[in-house]
Design a protein around this motif. Structure first.
Motif, PDB file in Angstrom:
ATOM      1  N   MET A  47      26.310  42.285  43.300  1.00  0.00           N
ATOM      2  CA  MET A  47      27.004  43.548  43.599  1.00  0.00           C
ATOM      3  C   MET A  47      28.496  43.679  43.610  1.00  0.00           C
ATOM      4  O   MET A  47      29.025  42.443  44.443  1.00  0.00           O
ATOM      5  CB  MET A  47      26.541  43.856  44.936  1.00  0.00           C
ATOM      6  N   ALA A  48      29.209  44.302  42.816  1.00  0.00           N
ATOM      7  CA  ALA A  48      30.485  44.065  42.895  1.00  0.00           C
ATOM      8  C   ALA A  48      31.308  44.705  44.173  1.00  0.00           C
ATOM      9  O   ALA A  48      30.805  45.496  44.725  1.00  0.00           O
ATOM     10  CB  ALA A  48      31.100  44.994  41.755  1.00  0.00           C
ATOM     11  N   HIS A  49      32.451  44.125  44.383  1.00  0.00           N
ATOM     12  CA  HIS A  49      33.053  44.824  45.457  1.00  0.00           C
ATOM     13  C   HIS A  49      34.589  45.323  45.211  1.00  0.00           C
ATOM     14  O   HIS A  49      35.096  44.731  44.427  1.00  0.00           O
ATOM     15  CB  HIS A  49      33.094  43.735  46.735  1.00  0.00           C
ATOM     16  N   ILE A  50      34.968  46.489  45.749  1.00  0.00           N
ATOM     17  CA  ILE A  50      36.630  46.838  45.122  1.00  0.00           C
ATOM     18  C   ILE A  50      37.308  46.849  46.522  1.00  0.00           C
ATOM     19  O   ILE A  50      36.711  47.516  47.702  1.00  0.00           O
ATOM     20  CB  ILE A  50      36.181  48.346  44.721  1.00  0.00           C
ATOM     21  N   ASP A  51      38.444  46.339  46.310  1.00  0.00           N
ATOM     22  CA  ASP A  51      39.405  46.550  47.402  1.00  0.00           C
ATOM     23  C   ASP A  51      40.452  47.744  46.967  1.00  0.00           C
ATOM     24  O   ASP A  51      40.821  47.812  45.944  1.00  0.00           O
ATOM     25  CB  ASP A  51      40.347  45.333  47.511  1.00  0.00           C
ATOM     26  N   VAL A  71      49.000  44.008  43.468  1.00  0.00           N
ATOM     27  CA  VAL A  71      49.139  45.536  43.570  1.00  0.00           C
ATOM     28  C   VAL A  71      50.529  46.080  43.487  1.00  0.00           C
ATOM     29  O   VAL A  71      51.494  45.348  44.279  1.00  0.00           O
ATOM     30  CB  VAL A  71      48.455  46.035  44.947  1.00  0.00           C
ATOM     31  N   PHE A  72      51.043  47.143  42.915  1.00  0.00           N
ATOM     32  CA  PHE A  72      52.358  47.581  42.910  1.00  0.00           C
ATOM     33  C   PHE A  72      52.366  49.246  42.989  1.00  0.00           C
ATOM     34  O   PHE A  72      53.486  49.697  43.156  1.00  0.00           O
ATOM     35  CB  PHE A  72      53.141  47.143  41.698  1.00  0.00           C
ATOM     36  N   GLY A  73      51.368  49.887  43.414  1.00  0.00           N
ATOM     37  CA  GLY A  73      51.461  51.326  43.634  1.00  0.00           C
ATOM     38  C   GLY A  73      50.178  51.721  44.313  1.00  0.00           C
ATOM     39  O   GLY A  73      49.322  51.163  44.685  1.00  0.00           O
ATOM     40  N   SER A  74      50.072  53.000  44.451  1.00  0.00           N
ATOM     41  CA  SER A  74      48.898  53.752  45.026  1.00  0.00           C
ATOM     42  C   SER A  74      48.576  54.833  44.159  1.00  0.00           C
ATOM     43  O   SER A  74      49.029  55.858  43.743  1.00  0.00           O
ATOM     44  CB  SER A  74      49.220  54.210  46.390  1.00  0.00           C
ATOM     45  N   PRO A  75      47.176  54.880  43.761  1.00  0.00           N
ATOM     46  CA  PRO A  75      46.192  54.169  44.281  1.00  0.00           C
ATOM     47  C   PRO A  75      45.733  53.054  43.338  1.00  0.00           C
ATOM     48  O   PRO A  75      46.292  53.107  42.217  1.00  0.00           O
ATOM     49  CB  PRO A  75      44.800  55.099  44.031  1.00  0.00           C
ATOM     50  N   PHE A  76      45.526  51.937  43.970  1.00  0.00           N
ATOM     51  CA  PHE A  76      45.209  50.637  43.069  1.00  0.00           C
ATOM     52  C   PHE A  76      43.822  50.055  43.712  1.00  0.00           C
ATOM     53  O   PHE A  76      43.527  50.046  44.619  1.00  0.00           O
ATOM     54  CB  PHE A  76      46.308  49.532  43.604  1.00  0.00           C
ATOM     55  N   PHE A  77      43.014  49.761  42.727  1.00  0.00           N
ATOM     56  CA  PHE A  77      41.604  49.157  42.664  1.00  0.00           C
ATOM     57  C   PHE A  77      41.612  47.901  42.253  1.00  0.00           C
ATOM     58  O   PHE A  77      41.830  47.773  41.033  1.00  0.00           O
ATOM     59  CB  PHE A  77      40.877  50.431  42.064  1.00  0.00           C
ATOM     60  N   VAL A  78      41.107  47.174  43.031  1.00  0.00           N
ATOM     61  CA  VAL A  78      41.101  45.805  42.736  1.00  0.00           C
ATOM     62  C   VAL A  78      39.579  44.967  42.770  1.00  0.00           C
ATOM     63  O   VAL A  78      39.073  45.246  43.988  1.00  0.00           O
ATOM     64  CB  VAL A  78      41.888  44.561  43.525  1.00  0.00           C
ATOM     65  N   VAL A  79      38.868  44.870  41.684  1.00  0.00           N
ATOM     66  CA  VAL A  79      37.522  44.326  41.748  1.00  0.00           C
ATOM     67  C   VAL A  79      37.411  42.985  41.763  1.00  0.00           C
ATOM     68  O   VAL A  79      38.310  42.306  41.483  1.00  0.00           O
ATOM     69  CB  VAL A  79      36.893  44.787  40.453  1.00  0.00           C
ATOM     70  N   ASP A  80      36.277  42.520  42.542  1.00  0.00           N
ATOM     71  CA  ASP A  80      36.126  41.032  42.723  1.00  0.00           C
ATOM     72  C   ASP A  80      35.629  40.248  41.533  1.00  0.00           C
ATOM     73  O   ASP A  80      35.799  39.074  41.339  1.00  0.00           O
ATOM     74  CB  ASP A  80      35.047  40.838  43.790  1.00  0.00           C
ATOM     75  N   THR A  81      35.770  41.033  40.220  1.00  0.00           N
ATOM     76  CA  THR A  81      35.599  40.358  39.107  1.00  0.00           C
ATOM     77  C   THR A  81      37.000  39.925  38.497  1.00  0.00           C
ATOM     78  O   THR A  81      36.919  39.072  37.428  1.00  0.00           O
ATOM     79  CB  THR A  81      34.985  41.348  37.950  1.00  0.00           C
TER      80      THR A  81
END
Length: 199
Positions: free
Chosen positions: A1-5, A168-178
């Motif tokens: 299962m993927a996770h998103i920060d 990360v340099f802005g908003s919104p920013f989505f970082v996936v554990d992939t």
């Protein structure tokens, strides 16, 4: 299962325009989400960004055109010059952090309520009453806003450091554990395709 920060600022109009699409995408792919509100004004100078007030007039003119277009596409009301912007983002961020730790409510609804208060309802998201209303609307105990201020402040600072480390340099920013990152509400479709294994 993927996770998103999910890194975002409660002052960000583009986070507001993202609405609940992240959560819809996450649910579709069985991905989990961690909400990481951060101090965007502290992030900018550390990652080569410029606060809106210091940007070149041509960039601000484009922003003034693009935000209403994106709001129309998203079907969301938007006040381009909110009465209470910028304001202190820390209190609303602490509340989001505390709510996530406490559980029992709808995080997506909470984040959207805070952003909507700023960008559509002319409310000051630094005020306790506004924050409590947002918590209650999302099914959380409004007294969360009065507890855990120290831990909220620590997590808020840690989110900034995590963001810098994650690129990360802005908003919104989505970082996936992939290992893949997506910047902006206009890249949510790409995030969806990535989680589907198509991108």
């Amino acid at each position: 299962m993927a996770h998103i920060d999910y890194y975002f600022s409660t002052l960000s109009p583009f986070a507001y325009l993202a609405g609940g699409r992240l959560e819809e995408i996450a649910a579709r792919h069985g991905a989990s989400v961690t909400y990481k509100p951060l101090d965007i004004m502290a992030l900018f100078p550390r990652t080569g960004g410029t606060p809106p007030k210091d940007r070149h007039p041509s960039r601000m003119a484009y922003r003034a055109q693009d935000l209403p277009r994106q709001a129309k596409r998203a079907g969301k009301p938007l006040n381009l010059q909110p009465a209470h912007w910028p304001t202190n983002a820390a209190p609303s961020s602490y509340a989001i952090i505390a709510a996530q730790a406490a559980g029992g409510g709808d995080m997506s609804k909470l984040v959207q309520a805070v952003l909507r208060a700023c960008w559509a309802e002319e409310r000051d998201i630094a005020e306790d009453e506004v924050i409590r209303d947002c918590l209650q609307e999302a099914g959380f105990d409004p007294d969360i806003a009065n507890r855990g201020l120290l831990s909220g402040a620590e997590a808020y600072a840690a989110n900034l450091e995590d963001a810098v480390a994650a690129g990360v340099f802005g908003s919104p920013f989505f970082v996936v554990d992939t290992g893949q990152s997506f910047f902006g509400q206009d890249r949510l479709e790409d995030l969806d395709l990535h989680l589907a294994g198509k991108l």
